[in-house]
Design an enzyme around this catalytic site. Structure first.
Site, PDB file in Angstrom:
ATOM      1  N   GLU A 229      -1.112  19.171   2.597  1.00  0.00           N
ATOM      2  CA  GLU A 229      -1.112  20.328   3.509  1.00  0.00           C
ATOM      3  C   GLU A 229      -1.117  21.636   2.717  1.00  0.00           C
ATOM      4  O   GLU A 229      -1.778  22.599   3.097  1.00  0.00           O
ATOM      5  CB  GLU A 229       0.103  20.252   4.442  1.00  0.00           C
ATOM      6  CG  GLU A 229      -0.026  19.106   5.441  1.00  0.00           C
ATOM      7  CD  GLU A 229       1.221  18.918   6.280  1.00  0.00           C
ATOM      8  OE1 GLU A 229       2.290  18.639   5.695  1.00  0.00           O
ATOM      9  OE2 GLU A 229       1.140  19.039   7.511  1.00  0.00           O
TER      10      GLU A 229
ATOM     11  N   GLY B 112       3.106  17.012   2.793  1.00  0.00           N
ATOM     12  CA  GLY B 112       3.166  18.457   2.581  1.00  0.00           C
ATOM     13  C   GLY B 112       2.368  18.912   1.365  1.00  0.00           C
ATOM     14  O   GLY B 112       1.944  20.066   1.284  1.00  0.00           O
TER      15      GLY B 112
ATOM     16  N   ALA C 226       6.763  16.790   1.407  1.00  0.00           N
ATOM     17  CA  ALA C 226       8.022  17.480   1.666  1.00  0.00           C
ATOM     18  C   ALA C 226       9.132  16.584   1.126  1.00  0.00           C
ATOM     19  O   ALA C 226       8.960  15.360   1.043  1.00  0.00           O
ATOM     20  CB  ALA C 226       8.191  17.680   3.163  1.00  0.00           C
TER      21      ALA C 226
ATOM     22  N   GLU D 276       2.673  10.660   6.872  1.00  0.00           N
ATOM     23  CA  GLU D 276       3.867  10.916   7.694  1.00  0.00           C
ATOM     24  C   GLU D 276       4.144   9.841   8.732  1.00  0.00           C
ATOM     25  O   GLU D 276       5.296   9.520   9.015  1.00  0.00           O
ATOM     26  CB  GLU D 276       3.756  12.290   8.387  1.00  0.00           C
ATOM     27  CG  GLU D 276       4.011  13.477   7.473  1.00  0.00           C
ATOM     28  CD  GLU D 276       2.791  13.928   6.688  1.00  0.00           C
ATOM     29  OE1 GLU D 276       1.761  13.217   6.696  1.00  0.00           O
ATOM     30  OE2 GLU D 276       2.867  14.996   6.067  1.00  0.00           O
TER      31      GLU D 276
HETATM   32  N1  COA Z   1      10.501  13.372  -1.129  1.00  0.00           N
HETATM   33  C1  COA Z   1      11.579  13.138  -1.901  1.00  0.00           C
HETATM   34  N2  COA Z   1      11.528  12.472  -3.058  1.00  0.00           N
HETATM   35  C2  COA Z   1      10.322  12.001  -3.445  1.00  0.00           C
HETATM   36  C3  COA Z   1       9.157  12.184  -2.694  1.00  0.00           C
HETATM   37  C4  COA Z   1       9.274  12.914  -1.487  1.00  0.00           C
HETATM   38  N3  COA Z   1       8.230  13.176  -0.708  1.00  0.00           N
HETATM   39  N4  COA Z   1       8.118  11.598  -3.330  1.00  0.00           N
HETATM   40  C5  COA Z   1       8.624  11.068  -4.454  1.00  0.00           C
HETATM   41  N5  COA Z   1       9.949  11.307  -4.525  1.00  0.00           N
HETATM   42  C6  COA Z   1      10.875  10.909  -5.592  1.00  0.00           C
HETATM   43  C7  COA Z   1      11.233   9.423  -5.502  1.00  0.00           C
HETATM   44  O1  COA Z   1      12.256   9.211  -4.538  1.00  0.00           O
HETATM   45  C8  COA Z   1      11.656   9.149  -6.924  1.00  0.00           C
HETATM   46  O2  COA Z   1      12.957   9.680  -7.108  1.00  0.00           O
HETATM   47  P1  COA Z   1      14.083   8.814  -7.945  1.00  0.00           P
HETATM   48  O3  COA Z   1      13.459   8.634  -9.312  1.00  0.00           O
HETATM   49  O4  COA Z   1      15.266   9.730  -7.943  1.00  0.00           O
HETATM   50  O5  COA Z   1      14.257   7.536  -7.195  1.00  0.00           O
HETATM   51  C9  COA Z   1      10.714  10.021  -7.750  1.00  0.00           C
HETATM   52  O6  COA Z   1      10.244  11.045  -6.863  1.00  0.00           O
HETATM   53  C10 COA Z   1       9.522   9.271  -8.304  1.00  0.00           C
HETATM   54  O7  COA Z   1       8.837   8.656  -7.230  1.00  0.00           O
HETATM   55  P2  COA Z   1       8.547   7.067  -7.147  1.00  0.00           P
HETATM   56  O8  COA Z   1       8.422   6.700  -5.700  1.00  0.00           O
HETATM   57  O9  COA Z   1       9.533   6.312  -7.960  1.00  0.00           O
HETATM   58  O10 COA Z   1       7.114   7.018  -7.867  1.00  0.00           O
HETATM   59  P3  COA Z   1       5.979   5.909  -7.654  1.00  0.00           P
HETATM   60  O11 COA Z   1       4.991   6.143  -8.739  1.00  0.00           O
HETATM   61  O12 COA Z   1       6.581   4.542  -7.516  1.00  0.00           O
HETATM   62  O13 COA Z   1       5.301   6.259  -6.247  1.00  0.00           O
HETATM   63  C11 COA Z   1       4.394   7.742  -4.550  1.00  0.00           C
HETATM   64  C12 COA Z   1       4.613   7.478  -6.071  1.00  0.00           C
HETATM   65  C13 COA Z   1       3.810   9.136  -4.433  1.00  0.00           C
HETATM   66  C14 COA Z   1       3.430   6.691  -3.981  1.00  0.00           C
HETATM   67  C15 COA Z   1       5.768   7.644  -3.840  1.00  0.00           C
HETATM   68  O14 COA Z   1       6.692   8.481  -4.508  1.00  0.00           O
HETATM   69  C16 COA Z   1       5.738   8.069  -2.373  1.00  0.00           C
HETATM   70  O15 COA Z   1       5.280   7.328  -1.533  1.00  0.00           O
HETATM   71  N6  COA Z   1       6.273   9.289  -2.088  1.00  0.00           N
HETATM   72  C17 COA Z   1       6.402   9.765  -0.711  1.00  0.00           C
HETATM   73  C18 COA Z   1       5.090  10.201  -0.174  1.00  0.00           C
HETATM   74  C19 COA Z   1       5.267  10.661   1.249  1.00  0.00           C
HETATM   75  O16 COA Z   1       5.548   9.891   2.146  1.00  0.00           O
HETATM   76  N7  COA Z   1       5.101  11.975   1.454  1.00  0.00           N
HETATM   77  C20 COA Z   1       5.151  12.557   2.747  1.00  0.00           C
HETATM   78  C21 COA Z   1       6.482  13.132   3.009  1.00  0.00           C
HETATM   79  S1  COA Z   1       6.569  13.833   4.650  1.00  0.00           S
END
Ligand code: COA
Length: 259
Positions: free
Chosen positions: A115, A112, A66, A135
């Site tokens: 999910e 999400g 999400a 989460e």
């Molecule tokens: N919500 C909002 N933005 C998100 C996102 C999310 N769930 N997941 C990734 N993004 C965004 C990042 O903020 C980043 O944006 P920016 O370039 O404007 O800063 C962009 O997507 C790229 O992600 P980034 O984190 O730089 O890539 P990465 O390769 O370093 O890491 C992940 C990849 C998937 C490990 C990491 O993005 C992450 O942990 N995302 C969240 C996962 C999460 O907790 N999901 C559950 C949400 S309830």
């Protein structure tokens, strides 16, 4: 049907729905959830569409969760509504479609995103895919059905571990758990799903619709989904949630105040 964050292609009875926010790793914001609902509604009503494949755009992510930036300052009530509306509009909606939906997991399927894949009727992943429900690392719990669908698919103990550790699993583990049915290379992913879709569409759409209903009925929850919504909302009133989401957005490690 044209949308901002969702692409649809239809060819010979097969629809491919692509979530298209690659710069945000296809994170599900409210607009995308609404568009996906409308897309699936249109495809369900289209008599020519026999199978739907759902995937993410780009090579990195199916859906990374999400959209955290959208709900970081939500109240408990807003949190509850976020989960309840999302479940109704998209996750329960897909699960209960009588048109088969295959998730083609082409990269990260987190929160999400996993999910969403679990709400599809079954899942195929590419080798680079990583799956998890992170989460609790944000001071939250899964709110789009994850506490219910994950244990059903992989068993209670494995789901407890995956949710509590907030860790990601690779495709070998996901295949062993039965979370995905097949693993193929990224180049082969859509072609493989299309072949499966072809096999499905040789069969009776009416009978398949009834089979989906019967299978789903066997997994009808008691009030687990409602409990998830309440607990998800309650998280929004905690210091842990504020710390967890701020830490993600500020790109630092969370330091939870704890119990
Ligand atoms: N919500 C909002 N933005 C998100 C996102 C999310 N769930 N997941 C990734 N993004 C965004 C990042 O903020 C980043 O944006 P920016 O370039 O404007 O800063 C962009 O997507 C790229 O992600 P980034 O984190 O730089 O890539 P990465 O390769 O370093 O890491 C992940 C990849 C998937 C490990 C990491 O993005 C992450 O942990 N995302 C969240 C996962 C999460 O907790 N999901 C559950 C949400 S309830």
């Amino acid at each position: 049907m044209t949308f901002t964050n969702v692409l649809i292609s239809i060819k010979e009875g097969l629809a491919i729905v692509t979530i298209n926010r690659p710069k945000k790793l296809n994170a599900l914001n409210q607009e995308t959830i609404k568009e996906l609902h409308e897309a699936f509604e249109g495809l369900q009503d289209n008599a020519d569409v026999k199978v739907i494949i759902l995937t993410g755009s780009g090579e990195k992510a199916f859906v990374a969760g999400a959209d955290i930036s959208e709900f970081a300052d939500f109240s408990e009530e807003e949190g509850r509504l976020l989960a309840a509306n999302g479940q109704k509009l998209l996750f329960d909606y897909i699960e209960n479609l009588t048109t088969p939906v295959i998730a083609a997991i082409n990269g990260f399927a987190l929160g999400g995103g996993l999910e969403l894949a679990m709400a599809c009727h079954f899942r195929v992943a590419s080798h680079n895919a990583r799956m998890g429900l992170p989460e609790v690392s944000l001071g939250l719990i899964p709110g789009y059905g994850g506490t219910q669908r994950l244990p059903r698919l992989i068993g209670k103990g494995r789901a407890m571990e995956l949710i509590m550790t907030a860790s990601m699993i690779d495709v070998d583990r996901a295949l062993g758990y039965g979370l995905v049915n097949h693993v193929v290379s990224q180049e082969e992913l859509l072609g493989f799903c299309e072949k499966l879709a072809g096999k499905i569409s040789n069969n009776s759409s009416v009978a398949i619709g009834y089979a989906i209903k019967a299978i789903n009925k066997g997994f009808t929850p008691s009030n687990g989904f409602a409990t998830e919504v309440e607990a998800f909302g309650a998280c929004f009133g905690t210091q842990d949630f504020k710390e967890g989401t701020s830490a993600f957005l500020e790109k630092r490690k969370a330091d939870f105040p704890g119990k």
